[in-house]
Design a protein around this motif. Sequence first.
Motif, PDB file in Angstrom:
ATOM      1  N   GLU A  87       0.841  -1.199   0.000  1.00 40.21           N
ATOM      2  CA  GLU A  87       0.000   0.000   0.000  1.00 40.21           C
ATOM      3  C   GLU A  87       0.880   1.254   0.000  1.00 40.21           C
ATOM      4  OE1 GLU A  87      -3.987   0.753   2.441  1.00 40.21           O
ATOM      5  OE2 GLU A  87      -2.190   1.124   3.653  1.00 40.21           O
ATOM      6  N   VAL A  88       0.714   2.103  -1.017  1.00 42.18           N
ATOM      7  CA  VAL A  88       1.493   3.333  -1.118  1.00 42.18           C
ATOM      8  C   VAL A  88       0.545   4.532  -1.157  1.00 42.18           C
ATOM      9  CG1 VAL A  88       3.462   2.233  -2.259  1.00 42.18           C
ATOM     10  CG2 VAL A  88       1.620   3.182  -3.649  1.00 42.18           C
ATOM     11  N   ARG A  89       1.073   5.673  -0.768  1.00 44.18           N
ATOM     12  CA  ARG A  89       0.284   6.890  -0.671  1.00 44.18           C
ATOM     13  C   ARG A  89       1.210   8.068  -0.884  1.00 44.18           C
ATOM     14  NH1 ARG A  89       2.665   5.425   3.542  1.00 44.18           N
ATOM     15  NH2 ARG A  89       3.449   6.950   5.022  1.00 44.18           N
ATOM     16  N   ASP A  90       0.646   9.258  -1.054  1.00 48.08           N
ATOM     17  CA  ASP A  90       1.477  10.450  -1.149  1.00 48.08           C
ATOM     18  C   ASP A  90       2.347  10.568   0.103  1.00 48.08           C
ATOM     19  OD1 ASP A  90       0.558  11.308  -3.636  1.00 48.08           O
ATOM     20  OD2 ASP A  90      -1.070  12.502  -2.782  1.00 48.08           O
ATOM     21  N   GLY A  91       3.626  10.847  -0.113  1.00 43.48           N
ATOM     22  CA  GLY A  91       4.552  10.976   1.006  1.00 43.48           C
ATOM     23  C   GLY A  91       5.203   9.686   1.428  1.00 43.48           C
ATOM     24  N   PRO A 107       5.049   2.064   7.125  1.00 50.10           N
ATOM     25  CA  PRO A 107       5.097   3.074   8.200  1.00 50.10           C
ATOM     26  C   PRO A 107       4.433   4.374   7.783  1.00 50.10           C
ATOM     27  CG  PRO A 107       7.216   1.973   7.996  1.00 50.10           C
ATOM     28  CD  PRO A 107       6.386   1.507   6.837  1.00 50.10           C
ATOM     29  N   GLY A 108       3.743   4.994   8.729  1.00 50.34           N
ATOM     30  CA  GLY A 108       3.112   6.280   8.474  1.00 50.34           C
ATOM     31  C   GLY A 108       1.738   6.200   7.871  1.00 50.34           C
ATOM     32  N   ALA A 109       1.235   5.005   7.626  1.00 50.98           N
ATOM     33  CA  ALA A 109      -0.100   4.875   7.053  1.00 50.98           C
ATOM     34  C   ALA A 109      -1.141   5.356   8.063  1.00 50.98           C
ATOM     35  CB  ALA A 109      -0.375   3.424   6.676  1.00 50.98           C
ATOM     36  N   PRO A 110      -2.192   6.019   7.583  1.00 49.32           N
ATOM     37  CA  PRO A 110      -3.228   6.494   8.507  1.00 49.32           C
ATOM     38  C   PRO A 110      -3.977   5.343   9.155  1.00 49.32           C
ATOM     39  CG  PRO A 110      -3.914   6.784   6.223  1.00 49.32           C
ATOM     40  CD  PRO A 110      -2.481   6.355   6.185  1.00 49.32           C
ATOM     41  N   GLU A 111      -4.610   5.639  10.287  1.00 51.63           N
ATOM     42  CA  GLU A 111      -5.402   4.632  10.980  1.00 51.63           C
ATOM     43  C   GLU A 111      -6.635   4.261  10.148  1.00 51.63           C
ATOM     44  OE1 GLU A 111      -4.660   3.173  13.832  1.00 51.63           O
ATOM     45  OE2 GLU A 111      -2.808   4.320  14.152  1.00 51.63           O
ATOM     46  N   GLY A 112      -7.143   3.075  10.376  1.00 47.70           N
ATOM     47  CA  GLY A 112      -8.340   2.644   9.685  1.00 47.70           C
ATOM     48  C   GLY A 112      -8.028   1.998   8.359  1.00 47.70           C
ATOM     49  N   GLY A 113      -9.052   1.839   7.548  1.00 41.53           N
ATOM     50  CA  GLY A 113      -8.881   1.203   6.257  1.00 41.53           C
ATOM     51  C   GLY A 113      -9.014  -0.301   6.363  1.00 41.53           C
ATOM     52  N   PRO A 114      -8.888  -0.990   5.242  1.00 41.56           N
ATOM     53  CA  PRO A 114      -9.036  -2.450   5.249  1.00 41.56           C
ATOM     54  C   PRO A 114      -7.946  -3.120   6.078  1.00 41.56           C
ATOM     55  CG  PRO A 114      -8.190  -1.668   3.145  1.00 41.56           C
ATOM     56  CD  PRO A 114      -8.594  -0.455   3.904  1.00 41.56           C
ATOM     57  N   GLU A 115      -8.260  -4.285   6.588  1.00 39.11           N
ATOM     58  CA  GLU A 115      -7.305  -5.018   7.418  1.00 39.11           C
ATOM     59  C   GLU A 115      -6.119  -5.474   6.579  1.00 39.11           C
ATOM     60  OE1 GLU A 115      -7.146  -8.922  10.375  1.00 39.11           O
ATOM     61  OE2 GLU A 115      -9.022  -8.319   9.385  1.00 39.11           O
ATOM     62  N   ALA A 170      -2.179  -1.080  -8.978  1.00 38.76           N
ATOM     63  CA  ALA A 170      -3.609  -1.280  -8.765  1.00 38.76           C
ATOM     64  C   ALA A 170      -4.153  -0.113  -7.955  1.00 38.76           C
ATOM     65  CB  ALA A 170      -3.864  -2.593  -8.029  1.00 38.76           C
ATOM     66  N   THR A 171      -5.428   0.147  -8.125  1.00 40.83           N
ATOM     67  CA  THR A 171      -6.088   1.200  -7.342  1.00 40.83           C
ATOM     68  C   THR A 171      -7.341   0.632  -6.704  1.00 40.83           C
ATOM     69  OG1 THR A 171      -7.303   1.953  -9.305  1.00 40.83           O
ATOM     70  CG2 THR A 171      -5.226   3.074  -8.796  1.00 40.83           C
ATOM     71  N   GLY A 172      -7.821   1.360  -5.696  1.00 39.47           N
ATOM     72  CA  GLY A 172      -9.040   0.922  -5.021  1.00 39.47           C
ATOM     73  C   GLY A 172      -8.750  -0.059  -3.906  1.00 39.47           C
ATOM     74  N   GLU A 173      -9.692  -0.970  -3.665  1.00 45.01           N
ATOM     75  CA  GLU A 173      -9.555  -1.929  -2.571  1.00 45.01           C
ATOM     76  C   GLU A 173      -8.843  -3.192  -3.041  1.00 45.01           C
ATOM     77  OE1 GLU A 173     -13.186  -2.811  -0.629  1.00 45.01           O
ATOM     78  OE2 GLU A 173     -13.630  -0.714  -0.104  1.00 45.01           O
ATOM     79  N   ALA A 174      -8.041  -3.754  -2.142  1.00 43.97           N
ATOM     80  CA  ALA A 174      -7.347  -5.008  -2.452  1.00 43.97           C
ATOM     81  C   ALA A 174      -8.351  -6.156  -2.485  1.00 43.97           C
ATOM     82  CB  ALA A 174      -6.279  -5.279  -1.403  1.00 43.97           C
ATOM     83  N   ARG A 175      -8.157  -7.075  -3.420  1.00 39.35           N
ATOM     84  CA  ARG A 175      -9.040  -8.239  -3.451  1.00 39.35           C
ATOM     85  C   ARG A 175      -8.757  -9.131  -2.236  1.00 39.35           C
ATOM     86  NH1 ARG A 175      -5.413  -9.488  -7.889  1.00 39.35           N
ATOM     87  NH2 ARG A 175      -4.238 -11.430  -7.495  1.00 39.35           N
ATOM     88  N   ARG A 176      -9.731  -9.892  -1.878  1.00 38.13           N
ATOM     89  CA  ARG A 176      -9.660 -10.664  -0.628  1.00 38.13           C
ATOM     90  C   ARG A 176      -8.484 -11.633  -0.596  1.00 38.13           C
ATOM     91  NH1 ARG A 176     -15.778 -12.436   1.206  1.00 38.13           N
ATOM     92  NH2 ARG A 176     -16.571 -10.324   1.588  1.00 38.13           N
ATOM     93  N   SER A 177      -8.142 -12.194  -1.734  1.00 38.57           N
ATOM     94  CA  SER A 177      -7.080 -13.202  -1.762  1.00 38.57           C
ATOM     95  C   SER A 177      -5.685 -12.597  -1.628  1.00 38.57           C
ATOM     96  CB  SER A 177      -7.155 -13.996  -3.064  1.00 38.57           C
ATOM     97  OG  SER A 177      -6.993 -13.132  -4.185  1.00 38.57           O
ATOM     98  N   ALA A 178      -5.575 -11.284  -1.777  1.00 39.94           N
ATOM     99  CA  ALA A 178      -4.261 -10.637  -1.712  1.00 39.94           C
ATOM    100  C   ALA A 178      -3.835 -10.415  -0.266  1.00 39.94           C
ATOM    101  CB  ALA A 178      -4.289  -9.311  -2.458  1.00 39.94           C
TER     102      ALA A 178
END
Length: 371
Positions: free
Chosen positions: A263-267, A323-331, A309-317
């Motif tokens: 999972e990557v994000r700005d910064g 580090p630095g990822a915000p709280e929350g989001g998919p497990e 890829a964009t959006g939500e990760a598929r279940r099998s992935a």
Amino acid sequence: MRVHNIAVPFAFFLLLAGLVAATVAGAQTAAGTLEPKPGRERAVVAVVALNSGTEVTDFLVPYSILNQAGAEVTAVAPAMEPVALWPASAVRPDADFARFDAAYPEGADIVIVPAMIEADDAAVIGWLKTQAASGALMVSICEGASVLASAGLFDGKRATGHFYEHENRSEKFPEVRWQRNARYVEDEGVISSAGVSASLPVSLMLAERLAGRERAREIAAAYGVADYGPEHDSEAFNIGVAEVTTALKNMAFGWPRAHYLIEVRDGVDEIDMAFPLDFAARTYRGSSATIAAKAEVTTRHGLAVIADATGEARRSARLVRLPGAPEGGPEAAVTLANPATLREDFLAFIGDDLGPGTAHFVATQLEYPRP
């Protein structure tokens, strides 16, 4: 008894992972510092990439660390097209060769050369020769050594590279005095480094020469690097029967396949992103890729990353959170919260997920020392 390396080309191990899923101004001084060319406040660093394929860790680690050391760092490639990274993702170069040359007609102070899918690309070789003639310090990461050797820039000098390619390099480039058991080797305006994991120590050594020991040690501590000297035992690493058996077993019987989404994000920190991408793909049980909320993100130091890829990760992935990822989001399957322990934490996760033999095989390919 030690098993000798099985004669499989190193490119097999780089490419199959992807398929399964001091001379002129600016040279070093006797004191070990590196001064920029006249008229510059900061050293200009070019991190070179081949658009068709460049090793992800070799490329991203020096890009990050030398930015943190205060250098003016440019990701440069033959063309202003996306750079495909091994084993996954892609980035946009900051400049092509023509744009870089127009911006810095005196040439770079330091040129970083990662491993590339073609070690003798004509455009890259020609540009490297021009930069060396301008007085740039030429630095290879891992099998970037074969690129600089193809350019003739190691002829008559000592150099090193990935342990697995030592014999092949010695046969192909007999004019070079190839060395073992060193993380990096310096000889008359060129520096070479060993396996993929040597990208950290050699970049930190350069950071010390650019920004001083205190700053280099601050950067090193942030990534859990206690020592970045040249000492290294490459003979502790070996692709032998056990390692090849692991690779073949994982390829033939490793089902279901393991798909790791980083999972990557700005910064996002370039180093935090690089190692999980590299480690996960080298399991030979699956693949790695980047996932983001949008098609492109901008890293901590301004590099544009094109997400796989964009959006939500598929279940099998297996979602890997950095580090630095915000709280929350998919497990996530694993959250790597600390840059200082990220590499060991992720190798431990691979060991738990796919077995200790696979974790060992991954570390061996990257020439990564483990307790």
